[in-house]
Write a protein that holds these residues in place. Sequence first.
Motif, mmCIF file in Angstrom:
data_model
loop_
_atom_site.group_PDB
_atom_site.id
_atom_site.type_symbol
_atom_site.label_atom_id
_atom_site.label_comp_id
_atom_site.label_asym_id
_atom_site.label_seq_id
_atom_site.Cartn_x
_atom_site.Cartn_y
_atom_site.Cartn_z
ATOM 1 N N ASP A 1 0.030 -2.307 8.732
ATOM 2 C CA ASP A 1 -1.349 -2.772 8.752
ATOM 3 C C ASP A 1 -1.385 -4.266 8.445
ATOM 4 O O ASP A 1 -0.426 -4.849 7.947
ATOM 5 C CB ASP A 1 -2.169 -2.000 7.715
ATOM 6 N N LYS A 2 -2.502 -4.897 8.748
ATOM 7 C CA LYS A 2 -2.626 -6.347 8.618
ATOM 8 C C LYS A 2 -2.364 -6.821 7.190
ATOM 9 O O LYS A 2 -1.674 -7.828 6.973
ATOM 10 C CB LYS A 2 -4.020 -6.795 9.085
ATOM 11 N N ALA A 3 -2.884 -6.098 6.203
ATOM 12 C CA ALA A 3 -2.707 -6.515 4.810
ATOM 13 C C ALA A 3 -1.232 -6.482 4.426
ATOM 14 O O ALA A 3 -0.741 -7.381 3.723
ATOM 15 C CB ALA A 3 -3.525 -5.621 3.880
ATOM 16 N N SER A 4 -0.512 -5.472 4.892
ATOM 17 C CA SER A 4 0.915 -5.370 4.576
ATOM 18 C C SER A 4 1.706 -6.457 5.285
ATOM 19 O O SER A 4 2.662 -7.016 4.722
ATOM 20 C CB SER A 4 1.448 -3.988 4.950
ATOM 21 N N ASN B 1 0.602 -9.425 6.027
ATOM 22 C CA ASN B 1 0.335 -10.648 5.266
ATOM 23 C C ASN B 1 1.168 -10.683 3.987
ATOM 24 O O ASN B 1 1.667 -11.748 3.585
ATOM 25 C CB ASN B 1 -1.153 -10.757 4.930
ATOM 26 N N SER C 1 0.826 -1.221 0.000
ATOM 27 C CA SER C 1 0.000 0.000 0.000
ATOM 28 C C SER C 1 0.859 1.269 0.000
ATOM 29 O O SER C 1 0.541 2.258 0.660
ATOM 30 C CB SER C 1 -0.948 0.009 1.213
#
Length: 210
Positions: free
Chosen positions: A167-170, A172, A124
């Motif tokens: 953040d969680k998405a990063s 992962n 992101s």
Amino acid sequence: MTLDQAAILQATNLTFHYPGQELFSNWSAAIPAGVTLVRGGDGRGKSSLLRLLAGDLAAQGGQLEIKGVRLDEQPEAYRRQVFWVDPRSEAFDQMTAHEYFASLHGAYRGFDDTQLPTLAEGLSLTPHLDKKLYMLSTGSKRKVWIAAAFAAGAAVNLLDDAFAGLDKASINFVVKMLNQLAGDAGRAWVIALYEAPEGVELAAVVDLGD
């Protein structure tokens, strides 16, 4: 100590103490390809060990070697095989992320620009690539260092508390990338964390205690 022929990075009898604090005395380790976790509590020397391995902090004794290149004999050649940025560094604050990535070509001959769009999207980072680094949050600056590590192509890659501020998405995405890169027999990833990261396949653990 006999050098481990399978090791990417070999540390032999490494000694480093701060005034009043003994961290490492004749410490030896063979860092293999894949992901090695350096775990330990606060003050146990996780960040100091990464700086020692990078050649960023001078040991009081011992030897470091990457693929036959010794730090004490060929310091510049050794450091060209290591990707390391202190996550708290302000040295690049006046650069944009694009400019920082461009600056790495001289240090890392294998730096792969073609990976950057995918890395920026996965982390992101895309909206921030033209901002100067001092304008970014702590987490976004860490994402810049992580993207650079994944693109650099260095033999040894040192990541200090890589998930802090992400953040969680990063997180992962980083886990996915580490697991993909763990299969490269020519590269080692050393990550310093308080505890083992969930979902990351580890080749080795260096436990500095709590």
